[in-house]
Design an enzyme around this catalytic site. Sequence first.
Site, PDB file in Angstrom:
ATOM      1  N   GLU A   1       0.923  -1.445   0.030  1.00 50.38           N
ATOM      2  CA  GLU A   1       0.095   0.224  -0.032  1.00 50.38           C
ATOM      3  C   GLU A   1       0.907   1.122  -0.022  1.00 50.38           C
ATOM      4  O   GLU A   1       0.494   2.311  -0.643  1.00 50.38           O
ATOM      5  CB  GLU A   1      -1.146   0.084   1.153  1.00 50.38           C
ATOM      6  CG  GLU A   1      -1.995   1.311   1.111  1.00 50.38           C
ATOM      7  CD  GLU A   1      -2.720   1.315   2.473  1.00 50.38           C
ATOM      8  OE1 GLU A   1      -3.146   0.349   2.933  1.00 50.38           O
ATOM      9  OE2 GLU A   1      -2.784   2.473   2.949  1.00 50.38           O
TER      10      GLU A   1
ATOM     11  N   ASN B   1      -2.807  -5.368   9.459  1.00 51.11           N
ATOM     12  CA  ASN B   1      -3.636  -5.272  10.266  1.00 51.11           C
ATOM     13  C   ASN B   1      -3.834  -6.047  11.223  1.00 51.11           C
ATOM     14  O   ASN B   1      -4.059  -6.058  12.448  1.00 51.11           O
ATOM     15  CB  ASN B   1      -4.877  -4.778   9.823  1.00 51.11           C
ATOM     16  CG  ASN B   1      -5.906  -5.919   9.086  1.00 51.11           C
ATOM     17  OD1 ASN B   1      -6.536  -6.563  10.226  1.00 51.11           O
ATOM     18  ND2 ASN B   1      -5.661  -6.337   7.986  1.00 51.11           N
TER      19      ASN B   1
HETATM   20  S1  SF4 Z   1      -8.316  -2.987   5.854  1.00 53.58           S
HETATM   21 FE1  SF4 Z   1     -10.014  -3.255   4.537  1.00 53.58          FE
HETATM   22  S2  SF4 Z   1     -11.423  -1.342   4.349  1.00 53.58           S
HETATM   23 FE2  SF4 Z   1      -9.439  -0.850   5.487  1.00 53.58          FE
HETATM   24  S3  SF4 Z   1      -8.412   0.116   3.613  1.00 53.58           S
HETATM   25 FE3  SF4 Z   1      -7.789  -2.165   3.698  1.00 53.58          FE
HETATM   26  S4  SF4 Z   1      -9.181  -3.341   2.259  1.00 53.58           S
HETATM   27 FE4  SF4 Z   1     -10.128  -1.162   2.928  1.00 53.58          FE
END
Ligand code: SF4
Length: 332
Positions: A135, A233
């Site tokens: 990203e 995440n």
């Molecule tokens: S975690 Fe999911 S909602 Fe958040 S930016 Fe990434 S793809 Fe999009």
Amino acid sequence: MDGMTATTARKVLLAAPRGYCAGVDRAVIAVEKALEQYGAPVYVRKEIVHNKYVVQTLEKKGAIFVDETAEVPENAIVIFSAHGVAPVVHEEAARRNLATIDATCPLVTKVHKEAVRFAGDDYDILLIGHEGHEEVIGTSGEAPEHITLVDGPEDVKNVQVRDESKVVWLSQTTLSVDETMETVDALKERFPKLISPPSDDICYATQNRQTAVKQMGAAADLVIVVGSKNSSNSVRLVEVALGAGARDAHLVDFAAEIDEAWLEGVSTVGVTSGASVPEILVQGVLEWLAERGFGDVEIVTAAEESITFSLPKELRRDLRAEAASLSDGSKG
Ligand code: SF4
């Protein structure tokens, strides 16, 4: 009797929300629909989302994952992953006559647009994020000469800007909320005129999953986070659980990776999953725990989510055209 007492005291705290976010759901469905619509193979640049199980499942259906657009045969279809791509990737795909489907999460696209706008106004952009993450590479590619990566609070001392009165910070969408605020505070100390993004760059899904794991982690002896090692995440959820007071926390791709030894002396296990993790993998973990006396499951709810995103526009266009031709055919 002792054994019975220990068994009845065992329980699982299950975080909500957990698992799939709207951006991942959309990206995975985009690959599935593309396979149905155009037939296999369909090429996907990078892992569509950072989850081993999802990638393997799509591979079995005919998706071919590649690292670079150059590996895709001319005139083939290529899907860009949820993490987004730099403009040069779009340009290369156009040069090679590839049909592209852009599954970049709209919340990542929002950060790209902010970067373009601030670069257009000649700001220096301090992008908080992890070096090498897809990203960050995509966002930086929008304005490479204006963007400096800041990889955590420790990195702040290295930052150089051209004009201290024209500096803005943006961030990767999947960071730790607390650590990002530490980085921002340190940046503000160095650059008091630093301005903030117009709205949160860390997305709703990342924030909600961290809030839930904080609530649940404080009461858990052990937290199991289901997710892949390259999922930003998911890795953050382990850190947040430990920060919230969990004695121990681990990231696993599947139930089979749980080590029985982790359960020693544990009575409360917290379970959650990253935004790219299908629920079936969490259910596997819950079954594994139930077989070991942790069948009592209490849900810890931090937020309700109802966000959904429509499919990438290229795919919607082709699905609409197909539906129209089918209905014409049925009239004829
Ligand atoms: S975690 Fe999911 S909602 Fe958040 S930016 Fe990434 S793809 Fe999009």
